[in-house]
Design an enzyme around this catalytic site. Structure first.
Site, PDB file in Angstrom:
ATOM      1  N   GLN A 154       5.765 -15.602 -39.866  1.00  0.00           N
ATOM      2  CA  GLN A 154       4.444 -15.545 -39.922  1.00  0.00           C
ATOM      3  C   GLN A 154       4.061 -14.980 -38.495  1.00  0.00           C
ATOM      4  O   GLN A 154       4.406 -15.097 -37.548  1.00  0.00           O
ATOM      5  CB  GLN A 154       4.102 -16.451 -40.241  1.00  0.00           C
ATOM      6  CG  GLN A 154       2.171 -16.219 -40.645  1.00  0.00           C
ATOM      7  CD  GLN A 154       1.535 -18.224 -41.116  1.00  0.00           C
ATOM      8  OE1 GLN A 154       2.825 -18.822 -41.753  1.00  0.00           O
ATOM      9  NE2 GLN A 154       0.974 -18.965 -40.712  1.00  0.00           N
ATOM     10  N   SER A 168      12.015 -16.915 -41.358  1.00  0.00           N
ATOM     11  CA  SER A 168      11.093 -18.252 -41.849  1.00  0.00           C
ATOM     12  C   SER A 168      11.082 -17.491 -43.049  1.00  0.00           C
ATOM     13  O   SER A 168      11.579 -17.601 -44.102  1.00  0.00           O
ATOM     14  CB  SER A 168      10.332 -17.883 -41.120  1.00  0.00           C
ATOM     15  OG  SER A 168       9.570 -19.662 -41.219  1.00  0.00           O
ATOM     16  N   ARG A 215       3.982 -23.543 -50.415  1.00  0.00           N
ATOM     17  CA  ARG A 215       4.896 -23.221 -49.372  1.00  0.00           C
ATOM     18  C   ARG A 215       3.810 -23.587 -47.733  1.00  0.00           C
ATOM     19  O   ARG A 215       3.335 -24.404 -47.347  1.00  0.00           O
ATOM     20  CB  ARG A 215       5.518 -22.300 -48.623  1.00  0.00           C
ATOM     21  CG  ARG A 215       6.714 -22.688 -47.460  1.00  0.00           C
ATOM     22  CD  ARG A 215       7.594 -21.422 -47.464  1.00  0.00           C
ATOM     23  NE  ARG A 215       8.282 -22.082 -46.035  1.00  0.00           N
ATOM     24  CZ  ARG A 215       8.459 -21.339 -44.704  1.00  0.00           C
ATOM     25  NH1 ARG A 215       7.430 -19.765 -44.838  1.00  0.00           N
ATOM     26  NH2 ARG A 215       9.408 -21.383 -44.289  1.00  0.00           N
ATOM     27  N   HIS A 260       8.261 -25.891 -39.095  1.00  0.00           N
ATOM     28  CA  HIS A 260      10.023 -26.590 -37.998  1.00  0.00           C
ATOM     29  C   HIS A 260      10.178 -27.355 -37.388  1.00  0.00           C
ATOM     30  O   HIS A 260      10.786 -27.088 -36.069  1.00  0.00           O
ATOM     31  CB  HIS A 260      10.414 -24.591 -37.507  1.00  0.00           C
ATOM     32  CG  HIS A 260      10.008 -23.555 -38.575  1.00  0.00           C
ATOM     33  ND1 HIS A 260      10.968 -24.002 -40.069  1.00  0.00           N
ATOM     34  CD2 HIS A 260      10.058 -22.157 -38.608  1.00  0.00           C
ATOM     35  CE1 HIS A 260      11.115 -22.311 -40.431  1.00  0.00           C
ATOM     36  NE2 HIS A 260      10.058 -21.739 -39.740  1.00  0.00           N
TER      37      HIS A 260
END
Length: 316
Positions: free
Chosen positions: A11, A95, A120, A204
């Site tokens: 992202q 990621s 997600r 995260h």
């Protein structure tokens, strides 16, 4: 001897217009974008091609959009005679790019990957109320000092190391007050720069546990095959192939550190990789690879011209 790893961006690489030139040039790309649109029940491709930017940047849209471009490139390469299993020793992704890597390597179908990334993105956004979490980039500190900064800044709140992107480029994630303290502490400890990032949620870190729980449930319901080449996992920085372990590591990844420096170091060291090909939007990973290992050859494969040059190099 030339040995490739195929890597997939995360992202932040999204941009209005992404994939539009691929759709215009290749029926295989158009088919991928249509498949993603149908899987999600939305015209994501229209948002990708035309915007608006604020809608594309929403986590639940940006994540499947980035995957769609990466998989469109994979399908075009296949149509030109380049099979991932024949040309890549490993796959890795930053990621959400880990899902793109696994779709490219046959672990998930494109439709399932799109739905997983939609889930997600929504779960990560919902995990923390808007305005309660933040992320910051700390530039110019080593990892030991970064961990010290995170521990000192926490003060009973959450301040975790989120991304180890390259030497001297680490991201921390947590509650707003803790991250603001981390920015000031990092500057006091000699960081070249320390700045808050324009993100919609603190990815995260342990605040993302509700999203990890949601992904555990979603991944339990999806068919998973062993990837055709090993995945070098974000949370391990070593290769794995067992679907049950991949599922476990994808859940851990939601709250865990993206160990990108170690991933590229492993690939270009024990993995024997000489060339890193970044398949998808942007050139972020190609730039990071150079900072991690100056001897690694990085290639960004984004446009039709990039694809032609890449195919020529692989099939030479």
């Amino acid at each position: 001897m030339t040995r490739y790893a195929f890597t997939f961006p995360g992202q932040g690489s999204q941009a209005v217009g992404m994939g539009k030139d691929l759709a215009a040039a290749y029926p295989e790309a158009r088919a991928v974008f249509q498949e993603v649109d149908e899987a999600l029940g939305q015209r994501l491709s229209a948002i990708m091609f035309e915007g608006p930017d604020d809608i594309l940047r929403l986590t639940e849209n940006a994540q499947p959009a980035l995957m769609a471009v990466s998989l469109a490139i994979i399908r075009v390469l296949e149509a030109k005679g380049v099979r991932l299993a024949d040309h890549a020793a490993f796959v890795a992704g930053h990621s959400l790019g880990e899902y793109s890597a696994l779709a490219a390597a046959g672990t998930f179908t494109i439709a399932d990957t799109a739905r997983l990334l939609k889930t997600r993105g929504q779960a990560m956004q919902k995990a923390v109320p808007v305005g309660h979490g933040a992320m910051a980039a700390l530039l110019g500190l080593d990892m030991a000092t970064t961990h010290e900064v995170a521990a000192e800044a926490a003060q009973g709140e959450v301040c975790d190391v989120a991304n180890d992107n390259a030497p001297g480029q680490v991201v921390v994630s947590g509650t707003v007050a803790a991250i603001e303290r981390a920015v000031e502490l990092a500057k006091a400890k000699g960081a070249k720069r320390a700045l808050l990032l324009p993100v919609s949620a603190p990815f995260h870190c342990s605040l993302m546990q509700p999203a990890a729980d949601a992904m555990a449930q979603a991944l339990a319901e999806v068919t998973m095959n062993a990837p055709v080449v090993p995945l070098v996992a974000n949370v391990l920085a070593t290769p794995i192939t067992d679907p049950a372990e991949i599922r476990q590591r994808l859940v851990e990844q939601v709250t865990g550190v993206v160990r990108w420096t170690e991933t590229v170091t492993w690939l270009t060291g024990p993995g024997g990789v000489t060339h890193l090909a970044e398949l998808g939007t942007g050139k972020v990973l190609t730039g990071l690879a150079k900072r991690i290992n100056a001897e690694a050859v990085g290639t960004s494969v984004t446009t039709p011209a990039d694809i032609d040059a890449f195919v020529a190099a692989l099939l030479a």
